[in-house]
Design an enzyme around this catalytic site. Sequence first.
Site, PDB file in Angstrom:
ATOM      1  N   THR A  30       0.945  -1.268  -0.075  1.00  0.00           N
ATOM      2  CA  THR A  30      -0.109   0.147  -0.055  1.00  0.00           C
ATOM      3  C   THR A  30       0.796   1.296  -0.099  1.00  0.00           C
ATOM      4  O   THR A  30       1.858   1.144   0.473  1.00  0.00           O
ATOM      5  CB  THR A  30      -0.941  -0.029   1.042  1.00  0.00           C
ATOM      6  OG1 THR A  30      -1.532   1.343   1.395  1.00  0.00           O
ATOM      7  CG2 THR A  30      -0.140  -0.358   2.495  1.00  0.00           C
ATOM      8  N   GLU A  39       0.306   3.722   1.968  1.00  0.00           N
ATOM      9  CA  GLU A  39       0.490   3.896   3.417  1.00  0.00           C
ATOM     10  C   GLU A  39       1.674   3.758   4.136  1.00  0.00           C
ATOM     11  O   GLU A  39       2.302   4.398   4.814  1.00  0.00           O
ATOM     12  CB  GLU A  39      -0.600   3.558   4.282  1.00  0.00           C
ATOM     13  CG  GLU A  39      -1.888   3.948   3.670  1.00  0.00           C
ATOM     14  CD  GLU A  39      -2.988   3.766   4.752  1.00  0.00           C
ATOM     15  OE1 GLU A  39      -2.605   3.577   5.873  1.00  0.00           O
ATOM     16  OE2 GLU A  39      -4.235   3.687   4.210  1.00  0.00           O
ATOM     17  N   TYR A  85      -1.554  -0.205  11.482  1.00  0.00           N
ATOM     18  CA  TYR A  85      -1.754  -0.994  10.109  1.00  0.00           C
ATOM     19  C   TYR A  85      -0.522  -0.715   9.161  1.00  0.00           C
ATOM     20  O   TYR A  85       0.026  -1.975   8.418  1.00  0.00           O
ATOM     21  CB  TYR A  85      -3.034  -0.592   9.401  1.00  0.00           C
ATOM     22  CG  TYR A  85      -3.175  -0.785   8.012  1.00  0.00           C
ATOM     23  CD1 TYR A  85      -3.296  -2.201   7.507  1.00  0.00           C
ATOM     24  CD2 TYR A  85      -3.117   0.244   6.762  1.00  0.00           C
ATOM     25  CE1 TYR A  85      -3.389  -2.447   6.185  1.00  0.00           C
ATOM     26  CE2 TYR A  85      -3.176   0.083   5.599  1.00  0.00           C
ATOM     27  CZ  TYR A  85      -3.285  -1.466   5.184  1.00  0.00           C
ATOM     28  OH  TYR A  85      -3.301  -1.849   3.736  1.00  0.00           O
ATOM     29  N   LYS A 118       2.222  -3.571   7.337  1.00  0.00           N
ATOM     30  CA  LYS A 118       2.392  -3.574   6.058  1.00  0.00           C
ATOM     31  C   LYS A 118       3.778  -3.436   5.383  1.00  0.00           C
ATOM     32  O   LYS A 118       4.379  -4.128   4.716  1.00  0.00           O
ATOM     33  CB  LYS A 118       1.488  -2.783   5.111  1.00  0.00           C
ATOM     34  CG  LYS A 118      -0.063  -3.087   5.199  1.00  0.00           C
ATOM     35  CD  LYS A 118      -0.353  -4.393   4.598  1.00  0.00           C
ATOM     36  CE  LYS A 118      -0.121  -4.438   3.104  1.00  0.00           C
ATOM     37  NZ  LYS A 118      -0.651  -5.938   2.573  1.00  0.00           N
TER      38      LYS A 118
HETATM   39  P1  NAD Z   1      -9.980  -6.803   2.626  1.00  0.00           P
HETATM   40  O1  NAD Z   1     -10.283  -6.625   4.316  1.00  0.00           O
HETATM   41  O2  NAD Z   1     -11.262  -6.424   2.032  1.00  0.00           O
HETATM   42  O3  NAD Z   1      -9.646  -8.460   2.516  1.00  0.00           O
HETATM   43  C1  NAD Z   1      -8.572  -9.083   3.240  1.00  0.00           C
HETATM   44  C2  NAD Z   1      -9.000 -10.450   2.974  1.00  0.00           C
HETATM   45  O4  NAD Z   1      -7.893 -11.270   3.444  1.00  0.00           O
HETATM   46  C3  NAD Z   1     -10.093 -11.174   3.450  1.00  0.00           C
HETATM   47  O5  NAD Z   1     -10.996 -11.806   2.781  1.00  0.00           O
HETATM   48  C4  NAD Z   1      -9.731 -11.845   4.737  1.00  0.00           C
HETATM   49  O6  NAD Z   1     -10.362 -12.903   5.017  1.00  0.00           O
HETATM   50  C5  NAD Z   1      -8.366 -12.349   4.166  1.00  0.00           C
HETATM   51  N1  NAD Z   1      -7.503 -12.607   5.361  1.00  0.00           N
HETATM   52  C6  NAD Z   1      -7.050 -12.008   6.245  1.00  0.00           C
HETATM   53  N2  NAD Z   1      -6.379 -12.465   7.204  1.00  0.00           N
HETATM   54  C7  NAD Z   1      -5.980 -13.603   6.557  1.00  0.00           C
HETATM   55  C8  NAD Z   1      -5.191 -14.756   7.031  1.00  0.00           C
HETATM   56  N3  NAD Z   1      -4.368 -14.635   8.043  1.00  0.00           N
HETATM   57  N4  NAD Z   1      -4.988 -15.930   6.091  1.00  0.00           N
HETATM   58  C9  NAD Z   1      -5.849 -15.780   4.902  1.00  0.00           C
HETATM   59  N5  NAD Z   1      -6.527 -14.857   4.546  1.00  0.00           N
HETATM   60  C10 NAD Z   1      -6.692 -13.722   5.460  1.00  0.00           C
HETATM   61  O7  NAD Z   1      -8.777  -6.029   1.958  1.00  0.00           O
HETATM   62  P2  NAD Z   1      -8.631  -5.293   0.730  1.00  0.00           P
HETATM   63  O8  NAD Z   1      -9.334  -3.871   0.708  1.00  0.00           O
HETATM   64  O9  NAD Z   1      -9.235  -6.095  -0.465  1.00  0.00           O
HETATM   65  O10 NAD Z   1      -6.969  -5.447   0.535  1.00  0.00           O
HETATM   66  C11 NAD Z   1      -6.240  -6.465  -0.106  1.00  0.00           C
HETATM   67  C12 NAD Z   1      -4.952  -5.923   0.091  1.00  0.00           C
HETATM   68  O11 NAD Z   1      -4.540  -4.884  -0.639  1.00  0.00           O
HETATM   69  C13 NAD Z   1      -4.263  -5.764   1.334  1.00  0.00           C
HETATM   70  O12 NAD Z   1      -3.127  -6.421   1.454  1.00  0.00           O
HETATM   71  C14 NAD Z   1      -4.168  -4.420   1.323  1.00  0.00           C
HETATM   72  O13 NAD Z   1      -3.143  -3.963   2.465  1.00  0.00           O
HETATM   73  C15 NAD Z   1      -3.825  -3.978  -0.169  1.00  0.00           C
HETATM   74  N6  NAD Z   1      -4.332  -2.546  -0.289  1.00  0.00           N
HETATM   75  C16 NAD Z   1      -5.560  -2.294  -0.015  1.00  0.00           C
HETATM   76  C17 NAD Z   1      -6.025  -1.085  -0.501  1.00  0.00           C
HETATM   77  C18 NAD Z   1      -7.467  -0.637  -0.380  1.00  0.00           C
HETATM   78  O14 NAD Z   1      -7.647   0.770  -0.712  1.00  0.00           O
HETATM   79  N7  NAD Z   1      -8.347  -1.246  -0.071  1.00  0.00           N
HETATM   80  C19 NAD Z   1      -5.204  -0.148  -1.297  1.00  0.00           C
HETATM   81  C20 NAD Z   1      -3.857  -0.492  -1.338  1.00  0.00           C
HETATM   82  C21 NAD Z   1      -3.357  -1.817  -0.924  1.00  0.00           C
HETATM   83  O1  DAU Z   2      -4.104   4.273   0.872  1.00  0.00           O
HETATM   84  C1  DAU Z   2      -4.397   2.708   0.667  1.00  0.00           C
HETATM   85  C2  DAU Z   2      -5.062   2.437   2.001  1.00  0.00           C
HETATM   86  O2  DAU Z   2      -6.460   2.718   1.753  1.00  0.00           O
HETATM   87  C3  DAU Z   2      -5.263   0.753   2.064  1.00  0.00           C
HETATM   88  O3  DAU Z   2      -3.930   0.441   2.237  1.00  0.00           O
HETATM   89  C4  DAU Z   2      -6.106   0.520   3.324  1.00  0.00           C
HETATM   90  O4  DAU Z   2      -6.068  -0.766   3.325  1.00  0.00           O
HETATM   91  C5  DAU Z   2      -7.407   1.058   3.081  1.00  0.00           C
HETATM   92  O5  DAU Z   2      -8.231   0.804   4.288  1.00  0.00           O
HETATM   93  C6  DAU Z   2      -7.285   2.713   2.750  1.00  0.00           C
HETATM   94  O6  DAU Z   2      -6.806   3.309   3.972  1.00  0.00           O
HETATM   95  P1  DAU Z   2      -7.575   4.808   4.471  1.00  0.00           P
HETATM   96  O7  DAU Z   2      -7.328   5.018   6.049  1.00  0.00           O
HETATM   97  O8  DAU Z   2      -7.036   5.825   3.646  1.00  0.00           O
HETATM   98  O9  DAU Z   2      -9.034   4.407   4.106  1.00  0.00           O
HETATM   99  P2  DAU Z   2     -10.454   4.592   5.008  1.00  0.00           P
HETATM  100  O10 DAU Z   2     -11.455   4.289   4.002  1.00  0.00           O
HETATM  101  O11 DAU Z   2     -10.324   4.079   6.181  1.00  0.00           O
HETATM  102  O12 DAU Z   2     -10.387   6.363   5.020  1.00  0.00           O
HETATM  103  C7  DAU Z   2     -10.211   7.254   4.024  1.00  0.00           C
HETATM  104  C8  DAU Z   2     -10.121   8.545   4.504  1.00  0.00           C
HETATM  105  O13 DAU Z   2     -11.615   8.906   4.977  1.00  0.00           O
HETATM  106  C9  DAU Z   2      -9.227   8.572   5.658  1.00  0.00           C
HETATM  107  O14 DAU Z   2      -8.685  10.233   5.593  1.00  0.00           O
HETATM  108  C10 DAU Z   2     -10.085   8.491   7.034  1.00  0.00           C
HETATM  109  C11 DAU Z   2     -11.471   9.131   6.295  1.00  0.00           C
HETATM  110  N1  DAU Z   2     -12.459   8.540   7.189  1.00  0.00           N
HETATM  111  C12 DAU Z   2     -12.681   7.335   7.009  1.00  0.00           C
HETATM  112  C13 DAU Z   2     -13.958   6.738   7.731  1.00  0.00           C
HETATM  113  C14 DAU Z   2     -13.889   4.972   7.592  1.00  0.00           C
HETATM  114  C15 DAU Z   2     -13.710   9.559   7.703  1.00  0.00           C
HETATM  115  O15 DAU Z   2     -13.699  10.910   7.633  1.00  0.00           O
HETATM  116  N2  DAU Z   2     -14.566   9.041   8.312  1.00  0.00           N
HETATM  117  C16 DAU Z   2     -14.818   7.546   8.393  1.00  0.00           C
HETATM  118  O16 DAU Z   2     -15.737   6.913   8.738  1.00  0.00           O
END
Ligand code: NAD
Ligand code: DAU
Length: 336
Positions: free
Chosen positions: A124, A126, A148, A152
């Site tokens: 990520t 982050e 978090y 990562k």
């Molecule tokens: P998510 O939370 O929706 O999904 C995570 C999945 O991993 C779930 O299905 C969960 O059951 C599985 N999991 C968790 N712990 C596990 C374990 N110990 N063994 C096997 N499975 C396990 O997450 P997401 O948003 O789809 O993110 C996926 C990946 O992408 C993560 O590595 C996250 O750090 C990365 N990422 C997410 C974002 C974002 O904006 N969502 C952005 C950049 C990177």
């Molecule tokens: O940048 C990539 C990351 O983006 C991923 O690695 C993470 O898994 C993913 O959760 C996400 O992290 P953020 O903290 O940026 O996402 P989140 O959706 O939690 O929040 C986005 C922004 O919105 C952040 O500035 C916090 C704000 N926020 C979030 C929530 C849930 C609010 O203001 N209110 C809320 O209730």
Amino acid sequence: MHSILVTGGAGFIGSNFVRFMLKKYPSYRIIVLDALTYAGNRENLSDLEKDSRLTFYHGNICDRTVVDNLVSHVDAIINFAAETHVDRSIHEADSFVQTDVLGTLILLEAARKYKIERYLQISTDEVYGSIEQGAFTEEHPLAPNSPYSASKAGGDLMVRAHYKTFGTPTLVTRASNNYGPFQYPEKLIPFFVTNAIDDIPLPLYGDGMNIRDWLYVDDHCEGVDHVLHHGVIGETYNIGGGNERTNIDITQIILKTLNKPDTLIKRVADRPGHDRRYAVDTGKIEKLGWKPRFRFEDAVEETIQWYVKNESWWRKIKEKQKAYQEFLKKNYEDRK
Ligand code: NAD
Ligand code: DAU
């Protein structure tokens, strides 16, 4: 390359990726390994249940026996499995370290043992921390600010060490904030969309001026596929949407699209350690031939409508997480 282990394939990005790959590569076989934590959901893959190219395995990436057994059947590993929600990591970080660091190490060891062709770590933006101006390149030192992002970063460093020490054929991608269908409704966009549909307040942290770079999930999947096939072993690639928006901007787009009033916005105390702005330089992956294809305005509208049309999917999840939402609400009050 014909068979891939996709960990975390029942989560948001993992399930979109599995769908993307099976459509693009008719001859590929995919094994999903997912622990089905609160964020994992078999329903995210229900349209693929009858596809014989997909095998689902319910298990944990920290379980060496399970991991070894599955890795012995594949050519590549893509590790999406992680604990992913920043707010949760502030209250309980053990499971983040367990999965995001130790789980990564166990997968790397199996990749080495079974001489996997490619190991791709999904990371990520982050991990770089917050940036006021400009954008982080892949060379920038890691400076994570939440439990978090620290977990990562720990995973990324383990990947680097495996490549340097053992020559494990690793790749890392670092993406910005994703949006799209099947995102767990605790993350900003699906949380606010589903609250707004129900006329429940949208808790906006702090001054609402924090900036995120929004990337449509299919663009992310295409970027991951691109790095898997064309990335240089040992390298890291940023993936960004080129769509910087403040949180208040995103909130207003959601309310306008759903025809709901601004009075639903509830200003609450800020997230501790809240990163102000994320921005990544995507020049390196663009040189490989990838760039985002989706226009933010269209993809965000389509995403919001997906949640409107798929109420049965998110309502079940929100019912189950009522206790967590109550806990968060009390938490905003305590922070004031
Ligand atoms: P998510 O939370 O929706 O999904 C995570 C999945 O991993 C779930 O299905 C969960 O059951 C599985 N999991 C968790 N712990 C596990 C374990 N110990 N063994 C096997 N499975 C396990 O997450 P997401 O948003 O789809 O993110 C996926 C990946 O992408 C993560 O590595 C996250 O750090 C990365 N990422 C997410 C974002 C974002 O904006 N969502 C952005 C950049 C990177
Ligand atoms: O940048 C990539 C990351 O983006 C991923 O690695 C993470 O898994 C993913 O959760 C996400 O992290 P953020 O903290 O940026 O996402 P989140 O959706 O939690 O929040 C986005 C922004 O919105 C952040 O500035 C916090 C704000 N926020 C979030 C929530 C849930 C609010 O203001 N209110 C809320 O209730």
